[in-house]
Design an enzyme around this catalytic site. Structure first.
Site, short mmCIF file in Angstrom:
data_model
loop_
_atom_site.label_atom_id
_atom_site.label_comp_id
_atom_site.label_asym_id
_atom_site.label_seq_id
_atom_site.Cartn_x
_atom_site.Cartn_y
_atom_site.Cartn_z
CE1 TYR A 143 -3.66 2.60 0.94
CE2 TYR A 143 -1.88 3.58 2.18
CZ TYR A 143 -3.13 3.67 1.61
OH TYR A 143 -3.83 4.84 1.70
CD GLU A 169 -5.96 4.62 -1.06
OE1 GLU A 169 -6.01 4.71 0.17
OE2 GLU A 169 -6.96 4.37 -1.76
#
Ligand code: ADP
Ligand code: MG
Length: 388
Positions: A109, A197
């Site tokens: 992530y 993101e």
């Protein structure tokens, strides 16, 4: 402003942030053509909507052959995709991203966003990437590392190292990772992104680091600097009443589920207080609507019409402090609107300030059944009576 994954990946390519090969498709035929061009399976079919959680909702499918591919493309295109982020009503899928399937060794992530508290940029990263990052944040927040970057000093080599070590990036993939993060940081600042993101950021079996997903959000106040980004706006993905309100320069936010009282207020602070007042009266605000200090009769009319168009609205509370927007002008706007569009639900008006008496007179002599409240407490009481 949000954009689609395929658009975010277009920007990534511009900045040399590695993404899988692929492109957008608006029909099943176009999807097929992209798959054929990619040439080999697996090929991934991805629903393009402005909401995450698509994988779990059935909006991302990996096809191992052409016949599966056709099935997936046909199923996903036109489906109403329900994910954690869409609400129960879901979102109609009108576009697909067709992409080469990658040989994933590890899902990570990575995100970059400004942090208001420290006035710095934060790089957030986690080895526990993939579809459940919200759960990781909730249950094991220590698995998410944060690297703070002073925006004036910019991204330095030690930031890159800190992020890489935090992610346990193998030596062989180090170059690939640092190039990606450096370019992503540059994109995020140059485009005034409020968030970038990548979840998952994947480490492939061949030790490349590639952005498999891409979510980019822009600071609306800086959009004037980025005409190319404005082109990316997709009105299909926005609440239609919010789009209409923005066309009339009204600051309107639909609050969704469970609301039953519409409200129109001038000033954001007063709007918040009014929503509290609605709750106090046993109601539930269905919207936030700030008509601003200098609203015209026309804006009041449009605001009123938008509020009444919501079938869940059981009553409307208008709460205006007459400063720049004088009470008589407000009263005229409301009367004009109510005559034009009719009154489908009880309307309570509380006003205070400049030209109050003139305003009240206009309401009284209008012949309309507008409920006048003496003050906010009285407004809450009267609201209670009409919604019970
Ligand atoms: P969402 O976050 O909306 O669920 P993602 O783009 O993150 O959508 O995709 C969900 C999952 O699907 C990923 O975590 C990954 O496991 C798989 N996936 C997506 N794209 C690919 C791809 N190109 N190759 C292989 N697997 C993929
Ligand atoms: Mg994702």
């Amino acid at each position: 402003m949000k954009i689609h994954e395929y658009q975010a990946k277009e920007l990534f390519r511009k900045y040399n942030v590695a993404v899988p090969e692929g492109s957008v498709a608006f029909t099943a035929d176009e999807a097929r053509a992209v798959a054929e061009k990619l040439g080999e399976y697996p090929v991934v079919v991805k629903a393009q909507i402005h909401a995450g959680g698509r994988g779990k909702g059935g909006g991302v499918k990996v096809a191992m052959n052409a016949s599966d591919f056709d099935t997936y493309a046909n199923d996903i295109l036109g489906m109403t995709l329900v994910t954690k982020q869409t609400g129960p009503e879901g979102r109609l899928v009108k576009k697909l991203l067709i992409e080469q399937g990658l040989n994933i060794a590890k899902e990570l992530y990575l995100s970059i966003l400004p942090d208001r508290a420290t006035a710095q940029m934060i790089i957030m990263a986690s080895e526990a990437g993939g579809m459940d990052i919200e759960e990781v944040a909730e249950k094991t927040p220590e698995k998410i590392i944060k690297v703070y970057v002073d925006p004036l000093l910019g991204l330095q080599a030690y930031h890159l190292r800190e992020a890489a070590f935090g992610l346990n990036i193998p030596k062989e993939a180090m170059k690939s990772f640092t190039v990606l993060l450096k370019n992503l940081y540059r994109m995020s600042t140059e485009y005034d992104c409020s968030m970038v993101e990548i979840n998952p950021l994947v480490l492939t079996a061949e030790n490349s680091v590639i952005a498999l997903d891409a979510k980019v959000d822009f600071d609306d106040n800086a959009l004037y600097r980025h005409p190319d980004v404005k082109e990316y706006r997709d009105l299909d993905e926005e609440d239609p009443t919010e789009v209409e309100a923005s066309q009339h320069a009204l600051n309107y936010i639909h609050l969704g589920e469970g609301g039953n009282v519409g409200n129109m207020v001038n000033g954001a602070g007063l709007a918040m207080a009014t929503m509290d007042c609605i709750k106090f009266a046993g109601g539930n605000p269905i919207n936030f609507l700030d008509v601003g200090g200098g609203a015209s009769a026309e804006q009041i009319e449009n605001g009123f019409r938008i509020l009444q168009s919501d079938p869940n609205v059981k009553a409307i509370l208008i709460n205006i402090f007459g400063g720049i927007l004088r009470c008589d002008r407000l009263a005229n706007g409301v009367v004009q609107a109510a005559r034009k569009v009719g009154m489908k639900v009880p309307v309570i008006i509380r006003m205070e300030g400049t030209n109050l008496e003139e305003g009240r007179e206009i309401l009284k002599t209008s012949g309309l059944e507008l409920i006048n409240a003496a003050d906010l407490k009285d407004a809450a009481q009267k609201l209670k009576e009409v919604i019970q």
